[in-house]
Enzyme design. Structure first.
Site, PDB file in Angstrom:
ATOM      1  N   VAL A  95       2.314   6.321  -6.968  1.00 31.15           N
ATOM      2  CA  VAL A  95       3.661   6.249  -7.541  1.00 31.15           C
ATOM      3  C   VAL A  95       4.426   7.545  -7.260  1.00 31.15           C
ATOM      4  O   VAL A  95       5.613   7.521  -6.911  1.00 31.15           O
ATOM      5  CB  VAL A  95       3.582   5.985  -9.063  1.00 31.15           C
ATOM      6  CG1 VAL A  95       4.917   6.230  -9.739  1.00 31.15           C
ATOM      7  CG2 VAL A  95       3.110   4.566  -9.322  1.00 31.15           C
ATOM      8  N   ALA A 131       4.254   9.657  -4.785  1.00 35.01           N
ATOM      9  CA  ALA A 131       4.774   9.732  -3.415  1.00 35.01           C
ATOM     10  C   ALA A 131       5.850   8.661  -3.188  1.00 35.01           C
ATOM     11  O   ALA A 131       6.861   8.918  -2.528  1.00 35.01           O
ATOM     12  CB  ALA A 131       3.637   9.583  -2.414  1.00 35.01           C
ATOM     13  N   GLU A 160       4.228  -0.166  -2.056  1.00 33.63           N
ATOM     14  CA  GLU A 160       3.017  -0.787  -2.583  1.00 33.63           C
ATOM     15  C   GLU A 160       2.259   0.313  -3.305  1.00 33.63           C
ATOM     16  O   GLU A 160       1.647   1.176  -2.672  1.00 33.63           O
ATOM     17  CB  GLU A 160       2.222  -1.311  -1.386  1.00 33.63           C
ATOM     18  CG  GLU A 160       1.048  -2.159  -1.737  1.00 33.63           C
ATOM     19  CD  GLU A 160       1.466  -3.523  -2.181  1.00 33.63           C
ATOM     20  OE1 GLU A 160       1.852  -3.639  -3.356  1.00 33.63           O
ATOM     21  OE2 GLU A 160       1.408  -4.454  -1.383  1.00 33.63           O
ATOM     22  N   CYS A 219      -6.410  -0.113  -5.545  1.00 36.34           N
ATOM     23  CA  CYS A 219      -5.211  -0.293  -6.367  1.00 36.34           C
ATOM     24  C   CYS A 219      -5.416  -1.412  -7.374  1.00 36.34           C
ATOM     25  O   CYS A 219      -4.864  -1.392  -8.463  1.00 36.34           O
ATOM     26  CB  CYS A 219      -4.016  -0.589  -5.486  1.00 36.34           C
ATOM     27  SG  CYS A 219      -4.247  -2.043  -4.456  1.00 36.34           S
TER      28      CYS A 219
HETATM   29  P1  NAD Z   1      -0.975   9.111  -1.607  1.00 35.41           P
HETATM   30  O1  NAD Z   1       0.277   8.713  -2.265  1.00 35.41           O
HETATM   31  O2  NAD Z   1      -1.536  10.451  -1.889  1.00 35.41           O
HETATM   32  O3  NAD Z   1      -0.821   9.066  -0.013  1.00 35.41           O
HETATM   33  C1  NAD Z   1      -0.499   7.863   0.654  1.00 35.41           C
HETATM   34  C2  NAD Z   1       0.162   8.216   1.977  1.00 35.41           C
HETATM   35  O4  NAD Z   1       1.434   8.780   1.722  1.00 35.41           O
HETATM   36  C3  NAD Z   1      -0.589   9.232   2.819  1.00 35.41           C
HETATM   37  O5  NAD Z   1      -0.468   8.854   4.166  1.00 35.41           O
HETATM   38  C4  NAD Z   1       0.145  10.526   2.510  1.00 35.41           C
HETATM   39  O6  NAD Z   1       0.022  11.481   3.532  1.00 35.41           O
HETATM   40  C5  NAD Z   1       1.572  10.016   2.396  1.00 35.41           C
HETATM   41  N1  NAD Z   1       2.484  10.801   1.567  1.00 35.41           N
HETATM   42  C6  NAD Z   1       2.184  11.510   0.454  1.00 35.41           C
HETATM   43  N2  NAD Z   1       3.307  12.046  -0.067  1.00 35.41           N
HETATM   44  C7  NAD Z   1       4.334  11.638   0.722  1.00 35.41           C
HETATM   45  C8  NAD Z   1       5.732  11.854   0.704  1.00 35.41           C
HETATM   46  N3  NAD Z   1       6.319  12.595  -0.238  1.00 35.41           N
HETATM   47  N4  NAD Z   1       6.494  11.290   1.675  1.00 35.41           N
HETATM   48  C9  NAD Z   1       5.926  10.518   2.621  1.00 35.41           C
HETATM   49  N5  NAD Z   1       4.595  10.291   2.700  1.00 35.41           N
HETATM   50  C10 NAD Z   1       3.813  10.840   1.754  1.00 35.41           C
HETATM   51  O7  NAD Z   1      -2.056   7.958  -1.924  1.00 35.41           O
HETATM   52  P2  NAD Z   1      -3.596   7.884  -1.544  1.00 35.41           P
HETATM   53  O8  NAD Z   1      -4.332   8.865  -2.389  1.00 35.41           O
HETATM   54  O9  NAD Z   1      -3.792   7.918  -0.075  1.00 35.41           O
HETATM   55  O10 NAD Z   1      -3.936   6.395  -2.009  1.00 35.41           O
HETATM   56  C11 NAD Z   1      -4.207   6.088  -3.340  1.00 35.41           C
HETATM   57  C12 NAD Z   1      -2.984   5.491  -3.993  1.00 35.41           C
HETATM   58  O11 NAD Z   1      -2.536   4.373  -3.241  1.00 35.41           O
HETATM   59  C13 NAD Z   1      -3.298   4.951  -5.380  1.00 35.41           C
HETATM   60  O12 NAD Z   1      -2.206   5.238  -6.220  1.00 35.41           O
HETATM   61  C14 NAD Z   1      -3.424   3.471  -5.136  1.00 35.41           C
HETATM   62  O13 NAD Z   1      -3.205   2.668  -6.280  1.00 35.41           O
HETATM   63  C15 NAD Z   1      -2.387   3.243  -4.092  1.00 35.41           C
HETATM   64  N6  NAD Z   1      -2.658   2.020  -3.362  1.00 35.41           N
HETATM   65  C16 NAD Z   1      -1.907   0.931  -3.620  1.00 35.41           C
HETATM   66  C17 NAD Z   1      -2.197  -0.268  -2.974  1.00 35.41           C
HETATM   67  C18 NAD Z   1      -1.441  -1.518  -3.239  1.00 35.41           C
HETATM   68  O14 NAD Z   1      -1.615  -2.458  -2.483  1.00 35.41           O
HETATM   69  N7  NAD Z   1      -0.628  -1.587  -4.280  1.00 35.41           N
HETATM   70  C19 NAD Z   1      -3.250  -0.327  -2.075  1.00 35.41           C
HETATM   71  C20 NAD Z   1      -3.973   0.824  -1.824  1.00 35.41           C
HETATM   72  C21 NAD Z   1      -3.668   2.002  -2.474  1.00 35.41           C
END
Ligand code: NAD
Length: 477
Positions: A210, A212, A231, A265
């Site tokens: 959320v 990001a 997502e 997620c």
């Molecule tokens: P994250 O938000 O840390 O990173 C996700 C991606 O976003 C990475 O590639 C990261 O480098 C990039 N990123 C981070 N900050 C950014 C910004 N400010 N601007 C642009 N890109 C940015 O998440 P994570 O730790 O990789 O994954 C876990 C999270 O993802 C959990 O919150 C999980 O619930 C969610 N998730 C959701 C689903 C779904 O289908 N709803 C599926 C898988 C994971």
């Protein structure tokens, strides 16, 4: 936002002695430039040709599926059997997307307006697809295929936790597609943000946290023509009614909590029990949980792998130190693998028990994903309490209701706002044949599942009054 190092080396979370290949951050500018140059040609390439190229990519990915699955296990610690399942979903997504493309990209004639007309779907231009670590290929793959099928070049930025498997997957796309139609941008938040805010990038499909998602949404707030599909996370509840099959519910809860070491997620992070069956359920649940013990993710028999990063392991360890929480089962954060002593980010599951409505509503985790195998059990005395506990979270991704009664299912369902609602299935049971995505804080635009392609184009209405255009003229453009 922290700058990404120009290069970095990850270690396998299942065995920290194993260093993975070094990775270099990609400056996004040239990739965006190439995608912009490729956009018109790709949009004008007939869908049949785009589909043929995608099928060739699918066939090649199929030949390296087992290598990709092992790399996922090595790189982020998902057990091999789960990683193989991810690859099966990746391959299956090609045909699902192409069948969606036939349905959603086709022009439609409109005959009930003042003139003969058509509704057409226009490609948007370059799309950024930003992926998380936990399904390093599958989640990005769905959006990548939808955008490519729709005629949009794709810039894929994988998680910095899983760059190696992403690079191997990307190699196949780069080999088959015309220059610029697919680009791989390695890096972290800084590279992601650059992609999102560049005016030439016309759509963003983001899967992640959320925090990001919000940062991206704020950064592009002034560009309302840019399409943003988010997502995000979930605080998914499994609800158990007095008439439920308790053995099935207990097994589903244990699986939903521990798959991918709780880093899904749609993981089961909340269990809401009717008081009448709470004691019997808890006994069966704890028995089912005992089967989840940490082991080497690369072994066929392993169900519970490590957490993916040191930061996640530290966060879990710190939570386990808290004496203010009502522990029913206080898990462990281990420095080594119990089976052979290899250093890694291993953990065992934890359970908190909130005994009544007031206590449950005060839980500090209602608004927060821990992304580790920690579940809270809440006890409710009636349906009103069940709904109050369920709806205390701002998330709305998945929920499952265990009952044998259709009427009871529908009555609870009417009070629950989630994108994916299940009867008598684990909260993690999210097949690719259905749309998938969250409501409320969990996201918008459902980029994670079937029919996402409907959000990848712009709709155009075209009217051609009868007799106003000759079919015999030539186009000199
Ligand atoms: P994250 O938000 O840390 O990173 C996700 C991606 O976003 C990475 O590639 C990261 O480098 C990039 N990123 C981070 N900050 C950014 C910004 N400010 N601007 C642009 N890109 C940015 O998440 P994570 O730790 O990789 O994954 C876990 C999270 O993802 C959990 O919150 C999980 O619930 C969610 N998730 C959701 C689903 C779904 O289908 N709803 C599926 C898988 C994971």
């Amino acid at each position: 936002m922290p700058a990404t190092p120009t290069s970095w080396t990850n270690h396998s979370p299942g065995d920290l002695r194993i260093a993975l290949p070094n990775v270099h951050a990609t400056p996004p500018g040239p990739a965006i430039e190439a995608a912009t140059r490729a956009a018109l040609g790709w949009a004008r390439t007939p869908l049949t040709e785009r589909a043929a190229l995608l099928r060739a990519i699918r066939d090649e990915l199929q030949t390296i599926a087992s290598e990709l699955a092992s790399t996922i296990s090595l790189e982020m610690g998902k057990p091999l059997t789960e990683a193989r399942g991810e690859l099966t979903a990746v391959i299956a997504k090609f045909d699902l997307t192409l069948s969606d493309a036939d349905r959603h990209l086709a022009s439609e004639s409109v005959t009930d307006g003042p003139h003969p007309s058509e509704r057409r779907q226009l490609a948007r231009g370059p799309a950024a697809v930003i992926g998380p670590f936990n399904f390093p290929l599958h989640l990005a793959n769905g959006a990548i295929l939808a955008h490519l099928a729709a005629g949009n070049p794709v810039l894929f930025k994988p998680s910095p936790v899983t760059p190696v498997v992403a690079a191997r997957y990307a190699e196949v796309f780069l080999r088959h597609l015309p220059p610029g139609v697919f680009g791989l941008v390695q890096g972290g938040a800084a590279e992601g943000q650059t992609l999102c805010t560049d005016p030439r990038v016309r759509a963003i499909c983001f899967t992640g946290s959320v925090a990001a998602g919000r940062a991206i949404s704020r950064a592009i707030a002034d560009d309302y023509t840019k399409n943003l599909a988010l997502e995000l996370g979930g605080k998914n509840a499994l609800i158990v009614c007095p008439d439920a099959d308790l053995a099935a519910a207990a097994q589903a809860a244990a699986d939903g909590l521990c798959l991918t070491a709780g880093q899904r997620c749609n993981a089961t992070t909340r269990i809401i029990l009717h008081r009448e069956i709470s004691a019997a359920f808890i006994e069966q649940f704890l028995t089912a949980l005992a089967a989840w013990s940490p082991a080497d993710p690369l072994l066929e028999s392993t169900k519970l792998g490590p957490l993916a990063t040191a930061a996640a392991h530290d966060r879990y360890a710190a939570t386990l130190q808290r004496d203010d929480l009502p522990w029913l089962l206080r898990g462990t954060a281990l420095a080594t693998r119990p089976t052979d002593g290899a250093p890694g980010h291993y953990v065992t599951p934890s359970v908190l028990l909130w005994e009544n409505l007031a206590a449950g509503l005060s839980s500090p985790f209602t608004h927060e994903e821990l992304f580790a195998p920690l579940v809270e059990i809440f006890i409710a005395s009636n349906d009103a309490e069940i709904l109050a506990l369920h709806n205390a979270t701002p998330y709305g991704l998945t929920a499952s209701i265990y009952t044998r009664s259709r009427a009871h299912f529908e009555s609870l369902a009417a009070g629950i706002t989630v994108g994916n609602l299940y009867a008598n299935l684990p909260t993690t049971f999210s097949p690719s044949a259905l749309p998938f995505g969250g409501l409320a804080l969990s996201g918008n635009g459902k980029p994670g599942g079937r029919h996402f392609i409907r959000f990848t184009t712009d709709e155009q209405s075209v009217q051609i009054p009868a007799g106003s255009l000759s079919t015999s003229g030539v186009c000199n453009a």
